[in-house]
Design an enzyme around this catalytic site. Sequence first.
Site, PDB file in Angstrom:
ATOM      1  N   ASP A   1      41.060 -46.209  33.883  1.00  0.00           N
ATOM      2  CA  ASP A   1      40.533 -44.807  32.929  1.00  0.00           C
ATOM      3  C   ASP A   1      40.884 -45.002  31.514  1.00  0.00           C
ATOM      4  O   ASP A   1      41.998 -45.284  31.172  1.00  0.00           O
ATOM      5  CB  ASP A   1      41.449 -43.767  33.427  1.00  0.00           C
ATOM      6  CG  ASP A   1      40.677 -42.197  33.041  1.00  0.00           C
ATOM      7  OD1 ASP A   1      40.243 -42.364  31.984  1.00  0.00           O
ATOM      8  OD2 ASP A   1      40.749 -41.528  33.951  1.00  0.00           O
TER       9      ASP A   1
ATOM     10  N   ASP B   1      34.346 -51.523  30.634  1.00  0.00           N
ATOM     11  CA  ASP B   1      32.847 -51.520  29.945  1.00  0.00           C
ATOM     12  C   ASP B   1      33.218 -50.674  28.856  1.00  0.00           C
ATOM     13  O   ASP B   1      32.164 -50.163  28.362  1.00  0.00           O
ATOM     14  CB  ASP B   1      32.100 -51.017  30.991  1.00  0.00           C
ATOM     15  CG  ASP B   1      32.391 -49.594  31.348  1.00  0.00           C
ATOM     16  OD1 ASP B   1      33.291 -48.936  31.302  1.00  0.00           O
ATOM     17  OD2 ASP B   1      31.567 -49.260  32.501  1.00  0.00           O
TER      18      ASP B   1
ATOM     19  N   GLU C   1      47.069 -46.942  44.299  1.00  0.00           N
ATOM     20  CA  GLU C   1      45.945 -45.952  43.905  1.00  0.00           C
ATOM     21  C   GLU C   1      46.802 -44.627  43.926  1.00  0.00           C
ATOM     22  O   GLU C   1      47.348 -44.147  44.749  1.00  0.00           O
ATOM     23  CB  GLU C   1      44.679 -45.915  44.845  1.00  0.00           C
ATOM     24  CG  GLU C   1      43.755 -44.890  44.641  1.00  0.00           C
ATOM     25  CD  GLU C   1      43.068 -45.423  43.227  1.00  0.00           C
ATOM     26  OE1 GLU C   1      43.127 -44.065  42.484  1.00  0.00           O
ATOM     27  OE2 GLU C   1      42.436 -46.384  42.992  1.00  0.00           O
TER      28      GLU C   1
ATOM     29  N   GLU D   1      46.984 -55.229  42.986  1.00  0.00           N
ATOM     30  CA  GLU D   1      45.918 -54.579  42.222  1.00  0.00           C
ATOM     31  C   GLU D   1      46.297 -53.139  42.108  1.00  0.00           C
ATOM     32  O   GLU D   1      46.537 -52.341  42.651  1.00  0.00           O
ATOM     33  CB  GLU D   1      44.751 -54.662  43.161  1.00  0.00           C
ATOM     34  CG  GLU D   1      43.404 -54.085  42.537  1.00  0.00           C
ATOM     35  CD  GLU D   1      42.164 -54.079  43.187  1.00  0.00           C
ATOM     36  OE1 GLU D   1      40.974 -53.819  42.584  1.00  0.00           O
ATOM     37  OE2 GLU D   1      42.075 -54.551  44.454  1.00  0.00           O
TER      38      GLU D   1
ATOM     39  N   LYS E   1      40.576 -39.302  24.760  1.00  0.00           N
ATOM     40  CA  LYS E   1      41.340 -38.511  23.735  1.00  0.00           C
ATOM     41  C   LYS E   1      42.833 -39.005  23.227  1.00  0.00           C
ATOM     42  O   LYS E   1      43.383 -39.385  24.080  1.00  0.00           O
ATOM     43  CB  LYS E   1      41.681 -36.982  24.273  1.00  0.00           C
ATOM     44  CG  LYS E   1      40.372 -36.362  24.309  1.00  0.00           C
ATOM     45  CD  LYS E   1      40.903 -34.742  25.099  1.00  0.00           C
ATOM     46  CE  LYS E   1      39.277 -34.179  25.411  1.00  0.00           C
ATOM     47  NZ  LYS E   1      39.619 -32.660  25.876  1.00  0.00           N
TER      48      LYS E   1
END
Length: 203
Positions: A110, A146, A60, A35, A114
């Site tokens: 993320d 999303d 992470e 993950e 830009k």
Amino acid sequence: MRVRTHTNPFNYYQRLQPIDWSSLWSEFDGTLDFEIGFGRGVFFRHWCQKYTDRFLVGAEIRRSVVDILRDRLNELCISNQCILHGNAEIILQDCFGDHSIDNIFLFHPDPWFKKRHHKRRVLRKKFLDMASKKMKKNGKLYISTDVKELWEAMVDTIESHPDFSFVEADPFWEEDYNTHWHIFREKDGRDFFRGTIAMTGDV
């Protein structure tokens, strides 16, 4: 604890050594999932607890998030896992053997809106090239977001790659997809885009 939402992955460049997963979990049988960006660890904990015969590795980039989840996993005595702090692309390249991964999970990465920051997005051709090398034949890549703009960019990248193709009607999304993003989606009425991609390239 306040956790930074955005962290530049290019700030982490330290190379790593291959990891023998069987040395971390005595019951390891070669079934291996990965993950990327586990965040609050809702899915990570759910997957490990539901599939106790599988080994899940998490990457992470935010150190504080890693520390929080590690404490939670220790409290729950979940042993079929390993979480690592750092750049997921480097971890994928350095820590995993070729054709060793069954599933890769990439939920709500993320979007880096830009244009000059698009190179920081996780799902790029370079990432798919590496994933193709590290995944087993017919291994699955699960992605969700999303953000419509990001979804369209990811779809374009996947459809243009010769080693991956979309899978239709995967029960995973009804049976196993369990993350904290559900709360935001229901509360704010956010869009939800999801897809399962199979690694179909030659091994």
